[in-house]
Design a protein around this motif. Sequence first.
Motif, short mmCIF file in Angstrom:
data_model
loop_
_atom_site.label_atom_id
_atom_site.label_comp_id
_atom_site.label_asym_id
_atom_site.label_seq_id
_atom_site.Cartn_x
_atom_site.Cartn_y
_atom_site.Cartn_z
N TYR A 179 33.30 33.32 -61.15
CA TYR A 179 32.45 34.51 -61.12
C TYR A 179 31.56 34.50 -62.36
N ILE A 239 28.60 38.94 -53.75
CA ILE A 239 27.67 39.36 -54.80
C ILE A 239 27.57 40.89 -54.76
N VAL A 272 26.04 42.44 -62.64
CA VAL A 272 26.10 41.80 -61.34
C VAL A 272 27.24 40.78 -61.35
N HIS A 325 28.49 37.56 -59.55
CA HIS A 325 27.91 36.52 -58.71
C HIS A 325 28.89 35.36 -58.59
N HIS A 337 26.55 25.13 -56.36
CA HIS A 337 25.60 25.60 -57.38
C HIS A 337 25.44 24.61 -58.53
N LEU A 374 18.31 36.10 -60.08
CA LEU A 374 19.48 36.62 -59.36
C LEU A 374 19.00 37.67 -58.38
N LEU A 415 21.26 32.74 -56.31
CA LEU A 415 21.07 32.41 -57.72
C LEU A 415 20.17 31.18 -57.72
#
Length: 316
Positions: free
Chosen positions: A18, A73, A99, A101, A107, A128, A133
């Motif tokens: 996260y 998210i 936030v 995410h 990623h 974001l 992302l």
Amino acid sequence: MKFWQHLLSKLRDYQNVYLLTVIENIGSSPGRKGFKMLVAEDGFIFGSIGGGVMEFSLVEEAKKLLRNRDLKIFLKKQIHQGHKENGSGMICSGEQTVVFHPLNNTHISVIEDILDCLQNNTNGILTLTPTLLNFSNEQLTNKFEYKINASQDWFFKEYIGHKSTLYIVGGGHVSVAVSELFVTLGFYVIVFDNRKDLNTLELNTSAHQKLIVDFNEIGNYISEGSESYVAIMTNRYTDDKLVLSKLIRNNFAYIGVLGSKAKLKTMWEVLQKEGVTTSELNIVRAPIGLTIKSQTPEEIAVSIAAEVIKIKNMNQ
């Protein structure tokens, strides 16, 4: 840079992570826009979103979501004023929005692009949104751009790159300590010396660039502008004076010279005889750094960093 390196390492290890990012802050909130934390599946955490009981609570929430594979998210508003709705448990007043995410090995390429940007002194934009992302080569006028209309209608953009450059003229022991500290502060650091095979220059593994130059030509290597900071700390009075005489009429956010008050008094007298005006000398921070009775290279680095940060933040 360490933040992104740690994040990349966890993603390459096929862990879910996260990423917690402060995208808005109001008042005296301890968390400021751009503050980040990573919370990995194995319990590893790095970074900060403001500290205290608020940070602990949000980290525990991220850990629980990771354990339960409840990866989504979402925004979390924190009000730092007692036990109100969305209260953080802190009493420092102010508000911040964080936030959450979730990231995984898909990623990796985005994080690699961010690290390439930082390592190669280029820049880009981290974006974001409620669904993605992303990192791109867009340009951004400000450090941050964001808008929050609703829980599923918002965006946050952050400039990523070394906006400020510290030019250190002199590659001795103090230069090593200054380089190390300023890299952690997000500066792009370039060190110059006129001596070949200098041991301390070779030991400096923090600076992004290390160059051997003729100090008579130093002005050709240092860019002017509001994001250029110059620290002169050669091993000789004559070289300090030479470098300063070549740079003093250029436009920098900051220029300072390391040395005792007695040495600098003599230098000022000589420079004035050579035509340098009092007003030109008054822009030079000398002795360099805030007065904190620093003695070791590390303490001197702290004093220089404190002075530079003060000037940089006053000009923002």
